[in-house]
Design an enzyme around this catalytic site. Structure first.
Site, PDB file in Angstrom:
ATOM      1  N   CYS A  82     -12.714  -9.585 -18.991  1.00  0.00           N
ATOM      2  CA  CYS A  82     -11.432  -8.582 -19.072  1.00  0.00           C
ATOM      3  C   CYS A  82     -10.307  -9.411 -19.707  1.00  0.00           C
ATOM      4  O   CYS A  82      -9.919 -10.400 -19.221  1.00  0.00           O
ATOM      5  CB  CYS A  82     -10.910  -8.102 -17.665  1.00  0.00           C
ATOM      6  N   CYS A  90      -2.800  -9.986 -14.968  1.00  0.00           N
ATOM      7  CA  CYS A  90      -3.079  -9.100 -13.868  1.00  0.00           C
ATOM      8  C   CYS A  90      -3.438  -9.962 -12.580  1.00  0.00           C
ATOM      9  O   CYS A  90      -4.316 -10.584 -12.659  1.00  0.00           O
ATOM     10  CB  CYS A  90      -3.935  -7.954 -14.065  1.00  0.00           C
ATOM     11  N   CYS A  93      -7.844  -8.991 -10.022  1.00  0.00           N
ATOM     12  CA  CYS A  93      -9.134  -9.712  -9.867  1.00  0.00           C
ATOM     13  C   CYS A  93      -8.702 -11.564  -9.834  1.00  0.00           C
ATOM     14  O   CYS A  93      -7.564 -11.818 -10.376  1.00  0.00           O
ATOM     15  CB  CYS A  93     -10.045  -9.547 -11.022  1.00  0.00           C
ATOM     16  N   CYS A 169      -9.502  -0.969 -17.115  1.00  0.00           N
ATOM     17  CA  CYS A 169      -9.710  -1.693 -16.002  1.00  0.00           C
ATOM     18  C   CYS A 169     -11.117  -1.829 -15.951  1.00  0.00           C
ATOM     19  O   CYS A 169     -12.081  -0.818 -15.503  1.00  0.00           O
ATOM     20  CB  CYS A 169      -8.866  -1.384 -14.743  1.00  0.00           C
ATOM     21  N   GLN A 238     -14.328   4.048   1.602  1.00  0.00           N
ATOM     22  CA  GLN A 238     -14.637   2.777   0.784  1.00  0.00           C
ATOM     23  C   GLN A 238     -14.701   2.812  -0.602  1.00  0.00           C
ATOM     24  O   GLN A 238     -14.985   4.203  -1.084  1.00  0.00           O
ATOM     25  CB  GLN A 238     -16.081   2.429   1.436  1.00  0.00           C
ATOM     26  N   TYR A 267     -10.729   2.822  15.003  1.00  0.00           N
ATOM     27  CA  TYR A 267     -10.163   3.060  13.678  1.00  0.00           C
ATOM     28  C   TYR A 267     -11.091   3.574  12.883  1.00  0.00           C
ATOM     29  O   TYR A 267     -11.553   3.546  11.894  1.00  0.00           O
ATOM     30  CB  TYR A 267      -9.846   1.530  13.058  1.00  0.00           C
ATOM     31  N   GLU A 291      -8.167   7.246  16.078  1.00  0.00           N
ATOM     32  CA  GLU A 291      -7.616   6.992  14.817  1.00  0.00           C
ATOM     33  C   GLU A 291      -5.924   7.051  14.964  1.00  0.00           C
ATOM     34  O   GLU A 291      -5.656   8.176  15.462  1.00  0.00           O
ATOM     35  CB  GLU A 291      -8.452   7.920  13.715  1.00  0.00           C
ATOM     36  N   ASP A 337     -13.720  -0.488  12.912  1.00  0.00           N
ATOM     37  CA  ASP A 337     -13.444  -1.023  11.559  1.00  0.00           C
ATOM     38  C   ASP A 337     -11.961  -1.011  11.317  1.00  0.00           C
ATOM     39  O   ASP A 337     -11.375  -0.170  10.766  1.00  0.00           O
ATOM     40  CB  ASP A 337     -14.009   0.178  10.545  1.00  0.00           C
ATOM     41  N   CYS A 364     -12.953  -6.491   6.920  1.00  0.00           N
ATOM     42  CA  CYS A 364     -12.678  -6.678   5.492  1.00  0.00           C
ATOM     43  C   CYS A 364     -11.800  -8.135   5.125  1.00  0.00           C
ATOM     44  O   CYS A 364     -11.494  -8.480   4.091  1.00  0.00           O
ATOM     45  CB  CYS A 364     -11.850  -5.741   4.777  1.00  0.00           C
TER      46      CYS A 364
END
Length: 411
Positions: A82, A90, A93, A169, A238, A267, A291, A337, A364
């Site tokens: 990229c 940017c 990434c 992108c 996701q 969650y 939630e 989660d 995550c």
């Protein structure tokens, strides 16, 4: 120069030649110069680079910088695909300059280091590919673009509010780019969301602020289960097209929920795990989904309309879980989660008090997961399995699923 002057002397823009050390959590490597630690982006362990300071003063304990020239390159370095990736560009990434297989190796190092440092565990983990991307590109099905003062959409520089207008992108799904969002001037908008869901076929574009948010559909099919979901286009799902399928399949295999059991989904979002658990425990079982987002709960209730064994509750997980314990409610299996900050000490303590036979923790952030692992270990659980998935190629992010069971069950 006085001590007070030194304390306020900015080093931004200063350049040094440094030898790059280990990878660190956050998408940068560690280097040192004159006793200072520098977190260097766009570098690789073992390289010799010219680093330009991007944040920090003379008396700061650590600085941030970009590798603006590579003097000795690591063998795993590649040309970034990229043109918007690189120093000062940017911030979306972190690893475009790294061969894909080595990106995963670096992420595995980070996961192992976090577990050793925060949980005192030596884990043997590799970061696995998730089906659905094109050699690490064209996977992001949900993109939020910032909009500059002229109405041009783009992405922000790393740790900056500056917006870089883009015309492509490479990690965005092709349907996102084909929507025309990048060719449109978004006057009066501060952002624009683009969602490439399973339904409708064309990507959905939502200007922010929005007057009306459309709805989208998602279909999840594993080797043993399938489900259909509807949610707000701006709701959580996701972003990697293979992630939901991969996570559900692994969680079901590890927890092995049985007919008649009680399951807890914390969650819960719009009910991804809740519906899969409901089909496993059957009409004689029960699934309680908790939630905090009202809109997600509304979507979850609708998604679970044909599953009377599922109950949704809206509220903070820590408060809801504590109330459940006071009511004497138990669970056989638990899925959680949480957001990137993790579950935390209080939730982990209450989880262990539930005495579930198995807990699946989807995370995550490996640091938050490792921290919470330590809490669960203290509460009488052990880590039975750990897998890591490359659901965010070209970035430093990695998804982990840890499964815990009571120590007594391990013999």
């Amino acid at each position: 120069m006085s001590e007070d002057q030194a304390a306020t002397t900015e080093l931004v823009g200063v350049e040094w030649v440094v030898d790059v050390g280990n990878i660190a959590h956050g998408g940068h490597c560690v280097a040192r110069h004159d006793g200072r630690v520098i977190f260097v982006r766009h570098a690789l362990p073992g390289e010799r680079v010219r680093v330009r300071v991007t944040e920090g003063r003379a008396t700061d304990r650590f600085l941030r910088g970009d590798a603006v020239e590579v003097l000795t390159a690591a063998p795993q370095r590649v040309t970034a695909p990229c043109r918007y990736a690189g120093p000062g560009a940017c911030g979306g990434c972190d690893f475009q300059h790294v061969a894909l297989s080595h990106q995963r190796a670096l992420k595995a190092v980070v996961v192992r280091e976090q577990f050793q440092r925060l949980a005192g565990l030596d884990v043997d983990v590799e970061v696995e590919a998730v089906p659905g991307d094109a050699d690490g590109l064209r996977w992001r099905t949900r993109v939020e673009l910032a909009v500059d003062g002229g109405g041009r959409p783009g992405l922000r520089r790393h740790r900056s509010h500056d917006i870089i207008a883009i015309d492509d992108c490479l990690i965005a799904a092709e349907r996102v780019v084909d929507s025309g969002v990048l060719d449109t001037v978004w006057t009066g908008c501060r952002a624009v969301d683009v969602v490439a869901a399973d339904h409708p076929r064309d990507a959905v574009v939502v200007p922010v602020p929005e007057k009306r948010v459309p709805r989208v559909g998602q279909r999840v099919e594993t080797s043993t289960w399938s489900g259909t979901f509807e949610l707000s286009a701006r709701g959580f799902w996701q972003v990697h097209p293979g992630a939901a399928r991969t996570y559900v399949e692994h969680v079901l295999a590890e927890l092995a929920p049985q007919p008649g059991e009680r399951a807890l989904d914390l969650y819960a979002g719009v009910g991804l795990f809740a519906l899969a658990l409901a089909d496993a425990v059957g009409p004689q079982g029960a699934v309680l989904a908790v939630e905090g987002d009202h809109r997600a709960v509304d979507d979850g209730v609708a998604n679970a309309a044909e599953h009377p064994q599922v109950e949704f509750r809206v509220g903070r997980v820590d408060q809801a879980l504590h109330r459940l314990l006071r009511q004497g409610i138990s669970a056989d299996v638990v899925v959680l989660d949480p957001p990137r900050t993790g579950a935390g000490r209080a939730v982990a303590a209450d989880l262990t008090a539930l005495s579930a036979r198995a807990i699946a923790y989807v995370a995550c952030d490996p640091a938050a997961l490792a921290r919470d692992t330590a809490y669960l270990l203290k509460g009488g659980y052990r880590l039975r399995s750990l897998r890591a998935f490359d659901a965010f190629p070209m970035t430093h992010h990695v998804e982990c699923i840890a499964v815990f069971e009571p120590v007594r069950s391990g013999g």
